[in-house]
Design a protein around this motif. Structure first.
Motif, short mmCIF file in Angstrom:
data_model
loop_
_atom_site.label_atom_id
_atom_site.label_comp_id
_atom_site.label_asym_id
_atom_site.label_seq_id
_atom_site.Cartn_x
_atom_site.Cartn_y
_atom_site.Cartn_z
N TYR A 31 0.82 -1.20 0.00
CA TYR A 31 0.00 0.00 0.00
C TYR A 31 0.87 1.26 0.00
O TYR A 31 0.48 2.29 -0.55
CB TYR A 31 -0.94 0.01 1.20
N CYS A 35 0.49 4.22 -2.67
CA CYS A 35 0.37 5.64 -2.32
C CYS A 35 1.44 6.48 -3.00
O CYS A 35 1.19 7.62 -3.41
CB CYS A 35 0.43 5.81 -0.81
N VAL A 70 -6.21 6.28 -5.02
CA VAL A 70 -5.27 7.09 -4.24
C VAL A 70 -5.14 8.48 -4.84
O VAL A 70 -5.18 9.50 -4.14
CB VAL A 70 -3.89 6.41 -4.16
N ALA A 100 -7.30 1.31 -0.74
CA ALA A 100 -7.27 2.60 -1.44
C ALA A 100 -8.67 3.15 -1.61
O ALA A 100 -8.92 4.35 -1.42
CB ALA A 100 -6.58 2.45 -2.79
#
Length: 494
Positions: A31, A35, A70, A100
């Motif tokens: 993740y 991002c 994102v 997300a």
């Protein structure tokens, strides 16, 4: 390893392995990478479309869609006008993509289903299909791409334009035509050749701060040439040099009434530093072939015994430009193939070779897709569907070094396949291949190894064409326009 100054390229599987090594080997959360991708997309929009008033993001059902969510959250936080349309049910998202979406909605974001129409926007973001695509795009996905391509607003593609095969550059039924593509972690080789160059627009890259140690553990699958690897030819010549130091290129070609092609090859060889250049051609062409360019010699050759003394003095033979496929043509090719000299085969020499295949180490073959199809008993469509496989098949069958011409020209000599990043559609005109064969011959004559000569020549040729197009436009670009620019490129004056 890649060529000096070249950029590593990967298959989709190779990039997945880089991703795995970053997560499992370096402890970077998936993740976190997602991002970082969203932030890189945000930065791209801020740089390239700072004044766009409405951004619409199309999100798919996997990590590509997760990158889109994102981005949408970051845009909302920056108080940019953003909308999101999904093609994959957000409720079915898994892993990082699901997180997300959750973070996006928790921040007040809303997404609506794509139902045939796009939300009006001054910029669309394609976050639909990533590198894992393995089948023809159909249904709502195809409909979304059709509608997106019909819009005049620019498109930013996330990692890869949806519908494009990351490995081959082929289109899986239909693909997004983006104005810009931001690709992550590893550059995908399909972005730079075949139909990929029609879909990507400008290609940017972000490694998402993946450590260098990850790249050391995963070898590249190809490389992207940025500059011609000239090696010793980039150094100044010795003050005591003479023409004998720089090789003798013999161009064999020009059947009756076809003087132009060998002339272009010979002039390119001379402009690229060969010490001596001669043309062996049909007697109908001999008078006047070098008119206005007296620096290279012309010999009328009607029988193979007339070719023998020229071959004795040559250091490299370029054969094929304007050669034709007559009995005279075949006899000259057969005689040239009897020598141990380094050879460059182009045009009709390749068509004749396709009839009687031969494997040899010290030659360079320069087929365009149609000639490659004949050499392999295949079709142009099949060649273009997987140019990398075609390159491997040509090397396996014929040996030596292969230059598979076209958008994103490929060069293979048994090492890492190379792609030339330069070139433009203005090169789709008669004589360009003849010029390239002469450039290759000149670099071989001056001592470069075959693979290095091919890579350097392709780059010099394409970059010269780009400078010519920048000066006067792509339409109407002629092969002869490259001559002074080849000389400048070879001497580092770009």
């Amino acid at each position: 390893m890649t060529e000096s100054g070249a950029l590593p390229l990967y298959t989709a599987a190779g990039v997945r392995e880089l991703d795995r090594l970053a997560i499992e080997g370096e402890g970077i959360a998936g993740y976190t990478l997602m991002c970082r991708a969203g932030q890189a997309l945000f930065n791209s929009i801020a740089t390239n479309w700072p004044a766009c008033t409405q951004i619409n993001i199309l999100c798919g059902a996997g990590n590509n869609g997760g990158d889109g969510y994102v981005l949408a959250r970051l845009l909302r936080e920056a108080e940019r006008a953003v909308s999101v349309q999904y093609l994959g049910d957000p409720g079915l998202l898994k892993g990082d993509a699901a997180k997300a979406f959750t973070d996006f909605t928790a921040a007040g974001g809303e997404a609506t289903a794509f139902e045939g129409e796009l939300i009006a926007a001054s910029l669309h973001v394609d976050a639909m299909l990533g590198t894992g695509l393995t089948r023809v795009v159909e249904g709502r996905w195809r409909q979304a791409i059709e509608v997106l391509n019909a819009r005049s607003a620019p498109v930013l593609a996330v990692d890869i334009p949806s519908g494009l095969d990351a490995d081959s550059g082929d289109i899986c039924g239909i693909a997004v035509r983006a104005q810009r593509t931001l690709t992550f972690i590893g550059r995908k080789r399909g972005l730079y050749t075949a139909r990929g160059v029609d879909c990507t627009g400008a290609v940017d890259f972000s490694d998402l701060d993946v450590p260098a140690a990850v790249y050391e553990r995963q070898p590249a699958h190809a490389c992207l040439l940025q500059q011609p690897p000239l090696g010793p030819l980039a150094l100044p010549r010795a003050r005591s040099s003479h023409k004998g130091d720089f090789g003798y290129v013999l161009v064999v070609g020009g059947g009756a009434g076809m003087p132009g092609a060998p002339r272009l090859a010979a002039e390119a060889a001379a402009r690229c530093g060969a010490g001596l250049v001669s043309v062996a051609t049909h007697r109908d062409n001999a008078n006047g072939l070098n008119a206005g360019r007296w620096e290279f010699m012309v010999r009328a050759v009607m029988h193979t015994d007339e070719l023998a003394p020229l071959l004795q003095h040559a250091s490299v033979v370029v054969i094929g430009p304007g050669l034709g496929q007559s009995p005279w043509s075949r006899q000259l090719l057969e005689r040239v193939l009897e020598t141990a000299l380094p050879l460059v085969l182009d045009a009709d020499a390749l068509n004749l070779l396709a009839r009687d295949p031969l494997k040899r180490d010290n030659w360079i073959l320069t087929p365009h897709p149609g000639e490659a199809a004949r050499l392999l008993g295949s079709s142009t469509k099949a060649i273009q569907q997987d140019r990398f496989s075609a390159l491997e098949s040509l090397r396996a069958k014929y040996g030596g070094t292969i230059v598979l011409k076209g958008a994103g020209t490929l060069i293979g000599d048994g090492g890492l396949p190379a792609i030339c990043a330069a070139g433009n559609p203005g090169m789709a005109s008669g004589g360009m291949g003849d010029v390239l064969s002469g450039v290759i011959g000149a670099l071989l004559a001056q001592g470069l190894m075959a693979g290095d000569a091919a890579r350097a020549a392709v780059c010099l040729h394409a970059q010269a064409a780009d400078r010519a197009a920048a000066a006067g436009g792509e339409r109407g670009l002629l092969a002869g326009d490259l001559m002074p620019l080849l000389r400048e490129g070879l001497n580092g004056r770009t």
